[in-house]
Write an enzyme that holds these catalytic residues in place. Structure first.
Site, PDB file in Angstrom:
ATOM      1  N   TYR A  37       0.855  -1.200   0.000  1.00  0.00           N
ATOM      2  CA  TYR A  37       0.000   0.000   0.000  1.00  0.00           C
ATOM      3  C   TYR A  37       0.880   1.234   0.000  1.00  0.00           C
ATOM      4  CZ  TYR A  37      -3.596   3.365   1.283  1.00  0.00           C
ATOM      5  OH  TYR A  37      -4.455   4.439   1.277  1.00  0.00           O
TER       6      TYR A  37
ATOM      7  N   ASP B 192       9.329   4.160   0.324  1.00  0.00           N
ATOM      8  CA  ASP B 192       8.141   4.740   0.954  1.00  0.00           C
ATOM      9  C   ASP B 192       8.317   4.553   2.455  1.00  0.00           C
ATOM     10  OD1 ASP B 192       5.717   5.317   2.085  1.00  0.00           O
ATOM     11  OD2 ASP B 192       4.519   4.218   0.619  1.00  0.00           O
TER      12      ASP B 192
ATOM     13  N   LYS C  52       2.567  10.981   7.642  1.00  0.00           N
ATOM     14  CA  LYS C  52       2.114  10.530   8.973  1.00  0.00           C
ATOM     15  C   LYS C  52       2.861  11.207  10.123  1.00  0.00           C
ATOM     16  CE  LYS C  52       0.062   6.415   7.200  1.00  0.00           C
ATOM     17  NZ  LYS C  52      -1.213   5.816   7.442  1.00  0.00           N
TER      18      LYS C  52
HETATM   19  C1  LIG Z   1       3.162   3.007   3.319  1.00  0.00           C
HETATM   20  C2  LIG Z   1       2.166   4.097   3.028  1.00  0.00           C
HETATM   21  N1  LIG Z   1       2.404   4.962   2.030  1.00  0.00           N
HETATM   22  C3  LIG Z   1       1.560   5.954   1.739  1.00  0.00           C
HETATM   23  C4  LIG Z   1       0.403   6.128   2.456  1.00  0.00           C
HETATM   24  C5  LIG Z   1      -0.544   7.234   2.097  1.00  0.00           C
HETATM   25  O1  LIG Z   1      -0.542   8.226   3.091  1.00  0.00           O
HETATM   26  P1  LIG Z   1      -1.798   9.190   3.267  1.00  0.00           P
HETATM   27  O2  LIG Z   1      -2.910   8.390   3.861  1.00  0.00           O
HETATM   28  O3  LIG Z   1      -1.287  10.274   4.175  1.00  0.00           O
HETATM   29  O4  LIG Z   1      -2.133   9.695   1.916  1.00  0.00           O
HETATM   30  C6  LIG Z   1       0.107   5.259   3.497  1.00  0.00           C
HETATM   31  C7  LIG Z   1      -1.125   5.405   4.288  1.00  0.00           C
HETATM   32  O5  LIG Z   1      -1.513   4.579   5.077  1.00  0.00           O
HETATM   33  C8  LIG Z   1       0.994   4.204   3.785  1.00  0.00           C
HETATM   34  O6  LIG Z   1       0.724   3.309   4.744  1.00  0.00           O
END
Ligand SMILES: Cc1ncc(COP(=O)(O)O)c(C=O)c1O
Length: 439
Positions: free
Chosen positions: A144, A246, A273
């Site tokens: 994700y 990421d 986050k």
């Molecule tokens: C690994 C990862 N990347 C990107 C995101 C996307 O972040 P946002 O919800 O702030 O758009 C998330 C969200 O849970 C995530 O877990």
């Protein structure tokens, strides 16, 4: 429910259904028969509309590294609120926060702030394309990375559509995803260098970046091996592609993020986050020459980029304070507490004899209803029956005043102590007892 009377949450949900699809603004909070409605929270504890207190192991999906209403953040943000919340001007606080982040992580030569992790991942992909002049990306099956079209491919692949393990299919997550998007995303199996490299080699001239989460939650919260990361890094160097990490979730893992687990540095990193101190944020950082694609001093900018609320002083203030308080001592204490939590969960598994195991790293843990440690998205995948049992496990935990993430994962915060972990242990023993025979 109290006799015929409906609860406040049920009533609110009925009203929500009139105006919000499914009654919610984010599917993460959806649950049957209705979502919990938060009223307030403090430290490690969250209180719902019915007045129930729960220990919050979700921490707004891992983002609240210091728990709720962390006093230094509240104080700093309150002061900033009096001075304004967003301006069509740059601010000093964004410069100071950028300095702090770049000092903290060896590979962060430049950083740019955005508003969410989704935006951060999107910007990393677009920056990689602008820098390399190539279109395709590769990402791990099941990972994700937010909701950008390219980043969400195969996020929810399942046995009916995921295809051959040697060459996983690129599976649309959202109905209507253009075929062009699917064909520009190569899906690689996580932690499987041989298969991943063979897939990458098929398109070696066309790949802008390989996008990897070093501890991907949906894949199974399994740490990427040094071998896998090293192999991808080498492949990227040999093929003029960028390695993108990421770290939206995993930045909380060490003082400089999960990337410090490895000998190699990613070219770009997506963040979000926890670096917002509880406010919406994203950022992307990395090599100076790559980040130069954003530089507005260039006559022909390769990646023109803006955002109305990017680097707004509220998120910058909260984020800077949160990161300053996440010093090496705080990181060590949190990760030691997480080791204790892991041991506590393993003890509960042993005591009850349930067929389950734990994965994770840093300050994150996930319980799998599997007897053997999953090593990939496919081996962590829950079938229909296991999914139903997981739901029951979550309900058992909510009923015992524990709030996990809905994959039965746990994100600890610096305000937690052994007391909260021991409460988790007791709740898990009871919950495991109640679901054990269903497995
Ligand atoms: C690994 C990862 N990347 C990107 C995101 C996307 O972040 P946002 O919800 O702030 O758009 C998330 C969200 O849970 C995530 O877990």
């Amino acid at each position: 429910m109290n006799g015929d009377r409906i609860s406040d949450s049920e009533r609110l949900y009925e009203e929500a259904l009139e105006v919000l699809p499914g009654g919610v603004s984010r599917n993460t909070v959806f649950r049957k028969p209705h979502p919990f409605y938060a009223v307030r929270a403090e430290g490690a504890y969250l209180y719902d509309l019915e007045g129930v207190e729960r220990i919050d192991f979700s921490n707004n999906m891992t983002s609240l590294i210091h728990g709720h209403s962390f006093p230094p953040v509240v104080e700093a943000v309150t002061a900033q609120l009096q001075k304004g919340t967003a301006f069509t001007m740059a601010t000093e606080i964004e410069v100071r926060f950028a300095q702090l982040m770049c000092q903290r992580v060896p590979g962060f030569e430049k950083i740019r702030f955005v508003n969410s992790g989704t935006e951060a991942v999107m910007a990393c992909i677009k920056a990689s394309r602008a820098f390399t002049g190539k279109a395709k990306i590769a990402k791990a099956e099941g990972a994700y990375h937010g909701t950008y079209d390219y980043a969400e491919v195969s996020q929810t692949a399942n046995p009916a559509n995921w295809g051959d393990a040697d060459r996983p299919d690129s599976v649309a997550h959202t109905m209507g995803t253009p075929q062009g998007v699917l064909s520009d995303v190569l899906i690689i199996p996580f932690n499987d260098s041989a298969r991943a490299l063979s897939i990458l080699n098929e398109s070696s001239g066309d790949i802008a970046c390989v996008l990897i989460d070093p501890l991907p939650h949906r894949v199974g919260l399994i740490p990427a091996t040094s071998e896998f990361v090293g192999d991808l890094h080498r492949w990227c160097m040999d093929n003029d592609a960028l390695l993108v990490f990421d770290e939206v979730v995993t930045f909380r893992s060490t003082y400089s993020g999960a990337q410090s687990w490895y000998d190699v540095k990613p070219d770009l990193t997506a963040l979000g986050k926890m670096i917002g101190g509880g406010f919406p944020v994203g950022a992307f950082a990395g090599r100076d020459d790559v980040m130069a694609v954003l530089d507005p001093r260039q006559e022909k900018m390769l990646f023109p980029h803006s955002g109305t609320f990017s680097a707004n002083p509220i998120s910058m203030t909260a984020g800077k304070v949160a990161i300053e308080h996440f010093d090496q001592a705080a990181v060590n204490r949190l990760n030691t507490l997480t080791d204790y939590a892991r041991q506590t969960i393993e003890d509960a598994i042993k005591l009850t004899g349930i067929s389950a195991c734990v994965s994770g790293g840093g300050s994150l843990l996930r319980v799998h209803l599997k007897g053997e440690q999953p090593t990939s998205y496919r081996s962590a995948f829950l079938n229909k029956k296991e999914t139903q049992i997981l739901k029951k496990l979550l309900d058992e935990l909510y009923a015992r005043n524990i709030m996990p993430i809905n994959t039965c994962s746990f994100a600890l915060s610096t305000v937690m102590t052994e007391r909260e972990i021991e409460s988790l242990g007791r709740a898990l023993v009871d919950a495991f007892h109640n679901i054990k025979d269903l497995l």
